[in-house]
Design a protein around this motif. Sequence first.
Motif, PDB file in Angstrom:
ATOM      1  N   UNK A 199      -0.435  39.801  78.537  1.00  0.00           N
ATOM      2  CA  UNK A 199      -1.831  39.921  78.213  1.00  0.00           C
ATOM      3  C   UNK A 199      -2.226  41.044  77.546  1.00  0.00           C
ATOM      4  N   UNK A 200      -1.360  42.336  77.521  1.00  0.00           N
ATOM      5  CA  UNK A 200      -1.390  43.399  76.599  1.00  0.00           C
ATOM      6  C   UNK A 200      -1.542  42.810  75.218  1.00  0.00           C
ATOM      7  N   UNK A 201      -0.598  42.193  74.661  1.00  0.00           N
ATOM      8  CA  UNK A 201      -0.277  41.929  73.437  1.00  0.00           C
ATOM      9  C   UNK A 201      -1.609  40.947  73.072  1.00  0.00           C
ATOM     10  N   UNK A 202      -1.961  40.065  73.831  1.00  0.00           N
ATOM     11  CA  UNK A 202      -3.110  39.225  73.514  1.00  0.00           C
ATOM     12  C   UNK A 202      -4.386  40.009  73.541  1.00  0.00           C
ATOM     13  N   UNK A 203      -4.614  41.118  74.087  1.00  0.00           N
ATOM     14  CA  UNK A 203      -5.742  41.983  74.016  1.00  0.00           C
ATOM     15  C   UNK A 203      -5.810  42.786  72.817  1.00  0.00           C
ATOM     16  N   UNK A 204      -4.564  43.104  72.484  1.00  0.00           N
ATOM     17  CA  UNK A 204      -4.191  44.168  71.383  1.00  0.00           C
ATOM     18  C   UNK A 204      -4.598  43.326  70.088  1.00  0.00           C
ATOM     19  N   UNK A 205      -4.337  42.081  70.013  1.00  0.00           N
ATOM     20  CA  UNK A 205      -4.542  41.260  68.749  1.00  0.00           C
ATOM     21  C   UNK A 205      -6.204  40.849  68.767  1.00  0.00           C
ATOM     22  N   UNK A 206      -6.485  40.312  70.073  1.00  0.00           N
ATOM     23  CA  UNK A 206      -7.991  40.260  70.102  1.00  0.00           C
ATOM     24  C   UNK A 206      -8.996  41.248  69.604  1.00  0.00           C
ATOM     25  N   UNK A 207      -8.530  42.492  69.909  1.00  0.00           N
ATOM     26  CA  UNK A 207      -9.079  43.682  69.729  1.00  0.00           C
ATOM     27  C   UNK A 207      -8.756  44.307  68.367  1.00  0.00           C
ATOM     28  N   UNK A 208      -7.882  43.791  67.731  1.00  0.00           N
ATOM     29  CA  UNK A 208      -7.539  44.397  66.409  1.00  0.00           C
ATOM     30  C   UNK A 208      -6.722  45.611  66.407  1.00  0.00           C
ATOM     31  N   UNK A 209      -6.015  45.594  67.452  1.00  0.00           N
ATOM     32  CA  UNK A 209      -5.068  47.041  67.505  1.00  0.00           C
ATOM     33  C   UNK A 209      -3.539  46.403  67.496  1.00  0.00           C
ATOM     34  N   UNK A 210      -3.145  45.302  67.270  1.00  0.00           N
ATOM     35  CA  UNK A 210      -1.768  44.875  67.335  1.00  0.00           C
ATOM     36  C   UNK A 210      -1.157  45.656  66.284  1.00  0.00           C
ATOM     37  N   UNK A 211      -1.168  46.278  65.117  1.00  0.00           N
ATOM     38  CA  UNK A 211      -0.561  46.920  64.371  1.00  0.00           C
ATOM     39  C   UNK A 211      -1.237  48.323  64.249  1.00  0.00           C
ATOM     40  N   UNK A 212      -1.689  48.678  65.288  1.00  0.00           N
ATOM     41  CA  UNK A 212      -2.130  50.187  65.265  1.00  0.00           C
ATOM     42  C   UNK A 212      -1.301  51.212  65.605  1.00  0.00           C
ATOM     43  N   UNK A 213      -0.974  51.925  64.798  1.00  0.00           N
ATOM     44  CA  UNK A 213      -0.427  53.243  64.879  1.00  0.00           C
ATOM     45  C   UNK A 213      -0.902  54.672  64.648  1.00  0.00           C
TER      46      UNK A 213
END
Length: 987
Positions: A509-523
């Motif tokens: 769920x967290x990875x889905x939300x991270x991509x949905x909210x444009x935070x997947x590659x956020x560092x």
Amino acid sequence: MRRGCAQPLVYVLKYISIHAGSKSISHCLYSTSITVFHSYLSVEPDGCRDRDEGEKSTGWCKSSAAAASFSLQQRRIMLRKGDREVLLDLDYGGEAQTTESYGSLQNGVFIPPRYLSAAAADEDMDDDDPIDHHWNTRSNQPVPQPGIYFRDGRTKIDFVLVWEVRSRRKKRGKGKSEATCEEGEAVPPEETSRSERRKAQLEQWREKFVQNLESAGLLMEKEETANEKKTIHFLKVNAPWDVMVCYAEELCLRAPLQAQPNLDLNTSARVLSRLCIPNVMTESVPNRPLDYYTCAFRKSKMSRFLGCEDQESYFTNTQRHRVVYEILTKTVYGKKKRSEVGVDRLINEEAYTAAFPLHEGPFELPKCEIRPDELNQRQVLYHYWARWFEWYKYQPLDHIREYFGEKIALYFAWLGFYTAWLLPAAVVGTLVFVSGVMSMGTNTPAKEICTSGDTYLMCPLCNTCNAWNMSEICTMAKMGYLFDHPGTVLFSVFMSFWAVTFLEYWKRKMSTLAHHWDCMDFHEEEERPRPEFAAKAPTMEQNPVTGVKEPYFPEKTRLTRMFTGSMVIIMMLCVVMIFLVTVVMCRGIIIVMMFHTESPVLRTEAGTIANISSSIVNLGLILLMGRVYTALAEQLTKWEMHRTQTQYDNAFIFKVFIFQFVNFYSSPFYVAFFKGRFVGYPTNYGTLFGMRNEDCGPGGCLIELAEQLFIIMVGKQLINNIQEFIIPKVKAWRQKRTLAKVLGGKASHEPRRWEEDYKLVECEGLFEEYLEMVLQFGFITIFVAAFPLAPLFALLNNWVEIRLDAHKFVCEYRRPVAERAQNIGVWFNILEALSHLSVIANAFLIAFTSDFLPRLLYQYKFDNELHGYVNFTLAYAPLNYTDNCRYKAYRDNNGNHTLFYWELLAVRLSFIIAFEHVVFFVLRAIDWIVPDVPESLEVKIKRERYLAKQALAENQEALLVSRNRGAATACAGTASPASHTSFGNMS
């Protein structure tokens, strides 16, 4: 009034005309004066601005006609470097200005304070036309338009800085001549006192800070609310388009490439839809944010992003807040070598009292009926999320993310996901408890106890107590079966699998939300030093990443302080152990007092009364020690001098969680694994400080553990919910009362957004919220074998918790700065540790505390119906003991362990090993079978990367042209084979 408002500008223009050494200023001085006077004398002010990214010093304006027609975002005046410093007074070294002569920001233009002082002095000479010198206060300003805009009604307020200044009382009579003595020597007046010098320093910092913000490109406008005692200043800040574009690329904000359908983030909704079952939890929330394929923002590729032609709405409000906050945190207000940088440190230094973005408007719904899509974002969140009647509806996570940012949205997403997963656990736990209630009558050992009469004379429970009959504990024996029957064992196994499966699916769920909210590659970028660290660091060293000199604290000294802090933590844990021993002794004293009474009811229920009363006392000590230690941990973490906020937060979380873990779980651990293990036997009882060691009650240790868990867990939840409901309201009431005193008789005017938000409580972050839920997670997983109703109480609490937190963030907190995050941080690691600990704890709980294995072994060796089990578990007192009584143990008449004891010990150890290996093997299998990233999400990620590559390709047009030419050549070659021959001959 107009002459009073415009006269300070006359002195600005006089100063410019005298000091202007360039033609760029003198050439358009006349047109500039017309434009500036027009901006202050007209209803809708205008100004001039001539700033272009490639032409930074061409002059103020080209013509008065063109300048008068510029919009507010084109109104700021740009000069060449020397002229700009003269106007902004960056290096002015005069005396510190008072609050009355701080300066003004009108329509985005900063006026240095000494020009206002000169204007005020000139106006004092005109007795026929008295003018209020506070020409920027509420009484002399035009009535501001309601909402979140500047006075022009077009420029949006992105941030508000607030500071309070106590008004000075003017001295009369003798006070005016007390500055000098008769000999003419200067006597230090009261203004040179330490507090006045501090005020002057803060004022100088604010002035320099505002000037540097102006230089950074921000638009500003100032408001004041004053009475005779205090003045509250509000500085409204806006980031114009060019600033947003510049920082959007620097901060790697995401830009939309292509729209895509919104995700259905609720698994239950998809399942119910497939089963054709009506879903009462779904609700159509208006203005749902669109979902896009995105990539990192590039100014040079702006034409390829969706919506780039609409400058007003291209950047979301949270993106604007993030950009302005980034500028505020990097702007210098003093000496850079002392790290006098950023608004956070200014707030710590009390130069500002608050800095916050504004809410979108009131949260109350309008009295007149309007369409749902006309509600502002705050009203949507209140109506469709924060109200109590929405307790059974899905959370509008996209709206929460759009309004509060990803970090807060991830908290509510995790809390909602955790609450949804509690539902099956609560249902199974309730069924297990109900099955225990229904099977109480079939419990053979309880029947034998109730019908034993005087058969089993039990040994006294204290040195001064009398012997007692086992039949007196008939009720407790039946109650103990509710928490110690085969169903609870199966439920503990179920919860072990539940805990790890929950975390595995949360990762998906967290990875889905991270991509949905444009935070997947956020560092997170290289973090800047904390304000407290920068203020207290002894030296400056070069940062190896950025190459910039910044405050430095020796690592060896930090490690020494961390070691010292760990010693303090150990000392505090020892204090917790001392309190635990005190509670145990208190419980023993209460039991002795109950047994000495003549009441048979008190004698029978002595253990229950003592356990409940001591648990209540223990809860009070737990909450008290938690408050004390949290404050101590905060001071220790500050003393350790961690450089970044992330390092500080992680160290603080670790300290507080370790302490709270021992603080909350020490008493349940004692009852579950230590109570009754060191009792001894008659003539050889174990003692502690002269008192006999505690033994388990008549119903066993599991029922006592269940009582403690109920009191500590449910009591803590009730107290926390009451605090979360009352404390923010009390703080908001005090804040409103303070501001109401300043408003005085002016409170009847229409409230302004910045004043309304200043009345709210400062957002306290998510630490307390996460800590509460993580401790609850430990209660429902570690000790669930003893308390199958724990998931049910956790579920009920979380339904209330979501609404309380939602109401706080929407209605009672100032709007926090939106922060990006791709996960819940270190809290996930703590949850994983607790889930693995729960497997071990439940294995030992079933093996050593529950009667499940002794009954199972007795059934295997002697009787499948458990007839005679009670008599088998009771040993006779040694012959040299005064009474011929019985006690619960597997011993012979001499006090030695029987063979059954050693067989049972082998079974218990074997069960622990088998239980752990089976559970952990299944957990690893689940981890391997369930991927962290869903397959459908991987396709979307690849699609987004492809679109980003196409959009950001530097030579995309050249590639397309070359491909077209190549295709045309191939077609021509196919049509004319001779061309190939001639080409080959040429080669």
